[in-house]
Design a protein around this motif. Sequence first.
Motif, short mmCIF file in Angstrom:
data_model
loop_
_atom_site.label_atom_id
_atom_site.label_comp_id
_atom_site.label_asym_id
_atom_site.label_seq_id
_atom_site.Cartn_x
_atom_site.Cartn_y
_atom_site.Cartn_z
N UNK A 54 0.86 -1.19 0.00
CA UNK A 54 0.00 0.00 0.00
C UNK A 54 0.90 1.24 0.00
N UNK A 55 0.98 1.96 -1.13
CA UNK A 55 1.80 3.17 -1.18
C UNK A 55 1.12 4.35 -0.48
N UNK A 56 1.93 5.22 0.11
CA UNK A 56 1.48 6.47 0.71
C UNK A 56 2.28 7.61 0.10
N UNK A 57 1.66 8.76 -0.01
CA UNK A 57 2.36 9.97 -0.43
C UNK A 57 2.00 11.11 0.52
N UNK A 58 2.99 11.61 1.25
CA UNK A 58 2.78 12.68 2.21
C UNK A 58 1.62 12.38 3.17
N UNK A 59 1.61 11.15 3.69
CA UNK A 59 0.59 10.74 4.65
C UNK A 59 -0.73 10.32 4.04
#
Length: 412
Positions: A54-59
């Motif tokens: 599961x990728x996250x970007x800036x939370x």
Amino acid sequence: MPINMQTHAFAGNPFKTKDPDQNNPISPISAVQSLKNLILGNTHEGSPPNFKVLPFRKGRPMASSSSSASIADSTPNWHLGWISMDDCRDLLSKSGQELVENLLVFLGSSSDSEEKEGEVVYWAIDVSGAARDSGIEVGGRRFCFVELRTLMVATNWGDASAMGDLAIAGHAKALLEWHTTSRFCGHCGSVTVAIDAGRRKQCMNEICKKRIYPRVDPVAIMLVIDKTNDRVLLSRPSRFIPRMWTCLSGFLEPGESLEEAVRRETLEETGIEVGEVIYHSSQPWPVGLSSMPCQLMVGFFAYAKSFEIRVDKKELEEAQWYSREDVKKALTFAEYEKAQKTAAIKVEQMCKGVEREQSFASDFNLESGELAPMFIPGPFAIAHHLISSWVHQITPDGVESPLKQSASSSNL
């Protein structure tokens, strides 16, 4: 009637995060070794478990959205943006980054017989430098990165699977942001490194080698009730949108019990003295301050001994006593399903690459279109359940309560 939920939002994570059998291929230790072999290309070590990331970007977790083609005007459903390890490698490579073991955080495992995927191991990763916010394509599918608070509002609280996804996303966000804020040892200042599948960190200084554990910040949240049990004290922090009222709350201080925190915060913010304090339930809250990504809201009923309000304007904009009838009307007027649909449509638009500004406050209106005089947080917040259970005189386990509730454990 109160909204019935099996768990609070962000609680009830369906993943298995521990396994006493370290030789089990989906245990954290075995999963990390399989991950190392996979990244290094050691295929002779046997087939690894089915890995999903599961990728996250800036939370913000990556998500997708879908609507039912067979149902007209159906509300879109959001889904977590799980991708394969190969797709994760490709996503990172587009920005010149390499997939390495310490970028990934172990979330847990599951055995999904219905989807015939067998045992699956789940990971989270921060790809802030490798992806844009919305409308991205990975493995031929459309995704976007969505604020967790938006997903919270967009979640159908009657859908156990969706609530489980929300809990997973909250857990993953808390761990990843803890990694971001604990890059250096608080004891000696040296760089830290992830260990135990990203569930712990350790100082790299050979003299120090201090182990660092994920931080949890407890918050007492209380519904203050008058001595006749006919009125409650609600407040409006200045950061709130207009017309929203909620319970008092505050962080615990060192050397303080939860009950003492309830009494101190109430007195400091409103000048009201509190006597009896009764536990209701607790809720993980990963959508608070970014510097405190893993708050634990601990809910109480607190019975007032004094009634004259003296608001601390540094903490609150306003505080006021409300009757049961006033609060009941606020629960009725607040069209939480409408707000949920608005948020769900916003997620769908973001995944299509089109984002429209939307004020959720407009969803809390009367049927005539007039502004409701007041409303309270939705069913995704513990404040809602504290207030609703008092209005309907229902204990956390669904039993009708007497004038004052007896102390009991909660199923929430």
